[in-house]
Design a protein around this motif. Sequence first.
Motif, short mmCIF file in Angstrom:
data_model
loop_
_atom_site.label_atom_id
_atom_site.label_comp_id
_atom_site.label_asym_id
_atom_site.label_seq_id
_atom_site.Cartn_x
_atom_site.Cartn_y
_atom_site.Cartn_z
N MET C 1 -10.24 35.25 16.74
CA MET C 1 -10.88 36.55 16.48
C MET C 1 -10.87 37.41 17.75
O MET C 1 -10.38 38.52 17.75
N ILE C 2 -11.43 36.85 18.81
CA ILE C 2 -11.42 37.57 20.09
C ILE C 2 -10.79 36.67 21.14
O ILE C 2 -11.16 35.51 21.26
N ARG C 3 -9.85 37.23 21.86
CA ARG C 3 -9.11 36.40 22.81
C ARG C 3 -8.96 37.13 24.15
O ARG C 3 -8.47 38.26 24.19
N PHE C 4 -9.44 36.50 25.21
CA PHE C 4 -9.30 37.08 26.55
C PHE C 4 -8.33 36.20 27.33
O PHE C 4 -8.48 35.00 27.34
N GLU C 5 -7.34 36.82 27.99
CA GLU C 5 -6.45 36.04 28.85
C GLU C 5 -6.38 36.69 30.22
O GLU C 5 -5.95 37.83 30.34
N ASN C 6 -6.82 35.96 31.22
CA ASN C 6 -6.79 36.42 32.62
C ASN C 6 -7.32 37.83 32.77
O ASN C 6 -6.70 38.68 33.40
N VAL C 7 -8.49 38.07 32.20
CA VAL C 7 -9.05 39.41 32.26
C VAL C 7 -9.88 39.58 33.53
O VAL C 7 -10.74 38.77 33.84
N SER C 24 -11.37 32.11 24.09
CA SER C 24 -10.95 32.53 22.77
C SER C 24 -12.07 32.17 21.79
O SER C 24 -12.61 31.07 21.84
N ILE C 25 -12.41 33.11 20.96
CA ILE C 25 -13.46 32.88 19.97
C ILE C 25 -12.82 32.96 18.59
O ILE C 25 -12.14 33.94 18.27
N ARG C 27 -12.65 32.79 14.31
CA ARG C 27 -13.38 33.40 13.20
C ARG C 27 -14.53 32.48 12.77
O ARG C 27 -14.35 31.28 12.66
N GLY C 28 -15.68 33.06 12.56
CA GLY C 28 -16.82 32.30 12.07
C GLY C 28 -17.60 31.57 13.14
O GLY C 28 -18.57 30.89 12.84
N GLU C 29 -17.18 31.71 14.40
CA GLU C 29 -17.91 31.03 15.47
C GLU C 29 -19.19 31.78 15.81
O GLU C 29 -19.25 33.00 15.70
N LYS C 30 -20.18 31.00 16.27
CA LYS C 30 -21.43 31.61 16.71
C LYS C 30 -21.58 31.30 18.20
O LYS C 30 -21.80 30.16 18.57
N VAL C 31 -21.41 32.33 19.01
CA VAL C 31 -21.29 32.10 20.44
C VAL C 31 -22.44 32.77 21.20
O VAL C 31 -22.78 33.92 20.95
N GLY C 32 -23.01 32.01 22.12
CA GLY C 32 -24.00 32.59 23.02
C GLY C 32 -23.36 32.78 24.38
O GLY C 32 -22.77 31.85 24.94
N LEU C 33 -23.46 34.00 24.91
CA LEU C 33 -22.87 34.30 26.22
C LEU C 33 -24.04 34.43 27.17
O LEU C 33 -24.81 35.39 27.08
N ILE C 34 -24.24 33.43 28.05
CA ILE C 34 -25.44 33.48 28.87
C ILE C 34 -25.08 33.54 30.35
O ILE C 34 -23.95 33.28 30.74
N GLY C 35 -26.06 33.89 31.13
CA GLY C 35 -25.83 34.03 32.56
C GLY C 35 -26.95 34.86 33.14
O GLY C 35 -27.64 35.59 32.42
#
Lengths: 266, 362, 243
Positions: C1-7, C24-25, C27-35
């Motif tokens: 669904m969402i893909r980052f490469e060397n960003v 890479s995320i 489809r249907g994943e539930k992701v927490g982005l913490i920091g």
Amino acid sequence: MNKAEKAEREILAIDGMSKGDSAVHRMSPLSKLLLTIVYIVITVSFNKYDITGIFIMILFPVVGYVASGVPVSTAFWKLRIVLPLVCAVGIINPFLDREILFYLGNIGVSGGVVSFITLLMKGVFSLLASFLLVSTTPVEEICRALRQVHFPKILTSLFLLTFRYVHVLLEEVSIMTDAYHLRSPGQKGIHISAWGSFLGQLILRSSDRAGQLYDSMLLRGFQGEFYYAKGRKSAAYSWPVAIICIALAVTFRFLNIAAIFGGVII
Amino acid sequence: MHMADALLSPAVAGVMIGASAVAAGVSIVKLRKEEKTELEPTIKKLPTMAVMAALVFAGQMINYTIPGTGSSGHLCGGMMLTGLLGPYAGFLSMIVVLLIQCLFFADGGLMAIGANVWNMAFYGCFIGYFLIYRPIMRSGWFRGMGLRGANRLKIIISSILGCVITLQLGAFSVVLETSISGITNLPFGAFVALMQPIHLAIGLVEGLITAAVLMFVYEMRPELLKDVQTDETVKGRASIKGTLISLAVVALLVGGGLSLLASSHPDGLEWSLFGNREEGYAENMGLDEDDYGIASDMADSAAAVQDKTSFLPDYAFAGDSENPAGTTVSGIVGCAIVAAVAALLCLVAGFFRKRKRINEQG
Amino acid sequence: MIRFENVSYTYPGADEVLHDISFSIERGEKVGLIGANGAGKTTILKAALGLIQTTGTITVGGLPMSRENLSEIRKKLGYVLQNSDNQMFMPTVIEDMIFGSVNYGMSRDDAEKKADEVLKDLNIEYLKKRQNHRMSGGEKRLAAIATVLTMEPEALLMDEPSSALDPKNRRNLINLLKRLWDKSRITYVITTHDLDLVLDTCERVIILNNGRIAADGPAEVILRDQALLEANDLELPFCFAGR
């Protein structure tokens, strides 16, 4: 309560009233806008000595306030801003214009006194009228009416967007003011050492806010056009009523109805 | 210096609405043009304009203590908006601020909106920007002080000069508009003599606050300010000569107004009246805590001449001026009838409303 | 669904805030982005939405980030801003809700019908005609989510969704996310400091530290790893902290 908070309450109060329901609220916004402007123009155009002629104009706001249920007291509270100004301009007239126009019993009434009272009436009436407009017509409706007469889109959009953020920023200023005063007892205002940073900080934050706002618009595909939901249907009597009122106002302007009636009775 | 509807004749109000409308039209066209050259679309400016307009409105609710006086001043914000948004966007934003003040705070009036826009927004944004802010900011003044030092000084000078001069112009216009409208019996000259000094003080305070705020913004985020020089090489188009010329034009405008004042010599009675009143003004200076203080002083001063200097006759419909019909007994009786009718209307409405409430409860 | 490469990304005139990010995320994943604060969480969301221009490659729903794909990408991703006031700029909730759909070519009536559905789904029909400046913080947040959902995004990106919410509204938010996922398996990415929220709503966690990915794995594992969390200036969720 600090000034910003007071201002916010005042806006919310009017805004709340404008969402009410009455015969006046249901009139189409454009008809109300036109009627208000014509009423003000006619009221203000009365000759400055025509005290009996202008007096009859009071009937319009009276009917309006009675029919809409908007408390006149709120309108009179607003007068505190306009009235001192108008008073100040007029108060000099009785001193400079002392020619006696007519006698009330033994007391001679000078032209200056008459023109002063007329000026006050003009001030009060025109304020009553414009206040009736905003307290019975939500701002979105006013903007829609303005769009109908081809008022530039950028100004109406800007107006509504600004109106939306006036609430947000008044709240911020209010919080900042409280925070400032909690740490500076006894100060009436912002000390000169904080003159720049107080509002400056808010400017920086607001600039960030504007950036986010723009992002949020972009993300929803904004291309320069705002879509506003349809307002409620205006009553069928809007235009007939507005036109009758305008006709009446014009009649009152040229015929001193009060004097005619008075003459008949005497 | 918000003017109420009652202080203007419809003709003058109409002319001012026309003039302001033209300025607004030009601003919109210019913004669209900028859109093409700057690649920054107007829709991107819209959120900034709205938020900054809201900020100026909210910022007017802040009291600033004026050192050594015990009183406080506040900001009107025209010059500040110009520095942040440029003249065209600033002008449109000021219109919106004035509209909100007029609609929700009865500060100004619907019919007087044109005059208010002209007196406050037009001078602040256009004269303030093109004749004062931009020439000074782009000039090579204070080159010896380094870039930052020079910019700071230029911000201070343009803010103060800008506010003072634009407020003087605004105050003068208020006098002019009220006088032409034929509202009061106050002589034009005396009126001017009152308004200008008061607004000199107001302008100075406004200028100082504006300077402080813009300086802060310059220190933190210089890119938010218009026309700030960012590198040592001065490539501005305006030279000192240009600046001086534009300042001279402004000085002429103001001076012209003041000389008008000098030429009309009010007679003794008027002067004595004014002598007394003036003290009150000076005391008040429009700088008192209540922000409407300014308006009321101005109002005070807004007493102007009727007969001597009016350029246009009292705006009146034909056949009106000879016989002020109100001066007869029948007129007075008629007014009594109108008052009675009005009172009756209120009573009847109150009665019905009460009954309706009782019905609803029952 | 969402893909980052060397960003990578550098704010003008500031230090680099994203260093060589790849993930890479699906489809249907539930992701927490913490920091911790300033770790670059919001910047990642902005990059995914094409609001900032980064180096490296970003693909969303198979579309590479480019000028032509921008509006398509933005339609796929629903972004809920941290400050709802900045998101809701129209006078009333319903006007805000139809704003996006109409801009993307839906007719007004359809947009309003869709908005009604969403409001009903979220159980906030009473907010429909409400003015944006007359709502509480919790109501604003729900309304903001509603405006985004009306556009039928394939993934939700939420920036600090639980900030400024009281416990009850926070609970509402958690239930809402669960219901949404159960109903349509919508992908969502949440950036937050509220690790308990992540534990309740996410299966996968990505830890960001100073613009780098410090860890990426199942929520249950990462959120129990006290040493790892502390190394990244984070603390154990309250429910594990044994307080």
